[in-house]
Design an enzyme around this catalytic site. Structure first.
Site, short mmCIF file in Angstrom:
data_model
loop_
_atom_site.label_atom_id
_atom_site.label_comp_id
_atom_site.label_asym_id
_atom_site.label_seq_id
_atom_site.Cartn_x
_atom_site.Cartn_y
_atom_site.Cartn_z
N VAL A 25 -8.51 78.27 -36.97
CA VAL A 25 -9.64 78.55 -36.10
C VAL A 25 -10.86 78.72 -36.98
O VAL A 25 -10.77 79.21 -38.11
CB VAL A 25 -9.39 79.82 -35.26
CG1 VAL A 25 -10.67 80.34 -34.63
CG2 VAL A 25 -8.37 79.54 -34.17
N CYS A 26 -12.00 78.29 -36.47
CA CYS A 26 -13.27 78.48 -37.17
C CYS A 26 -13.21 77.80 -38.55
O CYS A 26 -12.64 76.73 -38.69
CB CYS A 26 -13.59 79.97 -37.24
SG CYS A 26 -15.33 80.37 -37.56
N THR A 27 -13.79 78.42 -39.56
CA THR A 27 -13.85 77.79 -40.88
C THR A 27 -12.54 77.85 -41.64
O THR A 27 -12.46 77.40 -42.79
CB THR A 27 -14.97 78.42 -41.73
OG1 THR A 27 -14.81 79.85 -41.75
CG2 THR A 27 -16.34 78.08 -41.17
N THR A 34 -14.22 73.00 -36.15
CA THR A 34 -14.49 74.21 -36.91
C THR A 34 -15.72 74.87 -36.28
O THR A 34 -16.18 74.43 -35.23
CB THR A 34 -14.70 73.89 -38.41
OG1 THR A 34 -14.78 75.12 -39.14
CG2 THR A 34 -15.95 73.07 -38.65
N GLY A 89 -12.56 75.74 -32.60
CA GLY A 89 -13.95 75.96 -32.98
C GLY A 89 -14.16 77.38 -33.46
O GLY A 89 -13.21 78.05 -33.90
#
Length: 212
Positions: A118-120, A138, A168
């Site tokens: 998730v995310c970065t 991301t 994201g």
């Protein structure tokens, strides 16, 4: 057949316990709190699954919001994992260059059924070479980095490309976890977990993305 229900061998009536689906959730200093606890809360409710909080050591981890948590197990001691999960946050800057983390991902990634983030957290997977040739998501602020790591950026809350599933930024982790549960264990279980968590978002502002 419900996940975790006993299976019976065809020969005789001897019951055989089904091995739990093991999810390794990697935690590190300065990860974003909601990146981790959102997916953890949802995935920990799956019948027949075991979630393990993994860290480089057993020392307390401090998130970017100063929340502290204790890893259950060191990366070096992790069992075979059906799913690997990585959150994002400011701490990913260090993880992208962390030899132990990258070696773990390169060794364990090919053996896992699912490689997720998730995310970065996607940038750490990419740095380990696990997103090359895959579509991925991301945080909106880091989408431009994905092509450098061999991935194709897709501006969606959840992107599934074969056994790579990426979410994201931050709150997308809840959508990510429910999407995975529906795909692996069925929509009924995902909907029940969503209902129990009263995940019925009605944001007060339409301001959650630069497009808005």
């Amino acid at each position: 057949l419900a996940m975790g229900a006993p299976l019976r061998a065809k020969e005789g009536e001897r019951a055989v316990e089904q091995k739990p689906f093991t999810i390794g959730m990697i935690a590190f200093d300065m990860m974003t709190n909601l990146d981790f606890v959102g997916p953890f809360d949802i995935l920990s409710r799956v019948r027949g699954a075991r979630t393990i909080v993994l860290g480089k050591s057993l020392d307390p981890i401090t998130t970017d919001s100063k929340y502290r948590l204790l890893p259950e197990m060191r990366l070096a001691d992790a069992p075979e994992l059906d799913m690997i999960f990585l959150p994002g946050g400011p701490g990913t800057t260090g993880m992208i260059e962390d030899a132990e983390m990258l070696a773990f991902l390169r060794e364990r990634g090919p053996r896992a059924k699912w490689i997720t983030s998730v995310c970065t957290g996607a940038l750490v997977l990419g740095a380990a070479g696990l997103l090359e040739g895959y579509k991925a998501a991301t945080h909106w602020s880091a989408m431009h980095i994905l092509p450098v790591l061999g991935a194709t950026p897709v501006d969606e809350r959840v992107v599934m490309d074969r056994n790579r599933v990426t979410g994201g930024g931050v709150t997308a982790g809840i959508d990510f976890a429910l999407t995975l549960i529906a795909h692996i264990w069925g929509e009924d279980q995902a909907k029940l977990i969503q209902l129990g968590n009263e995940y019925n978002p009605q944001p007060p502002f339409d301001a959650g993305h630069p497009k808005r």
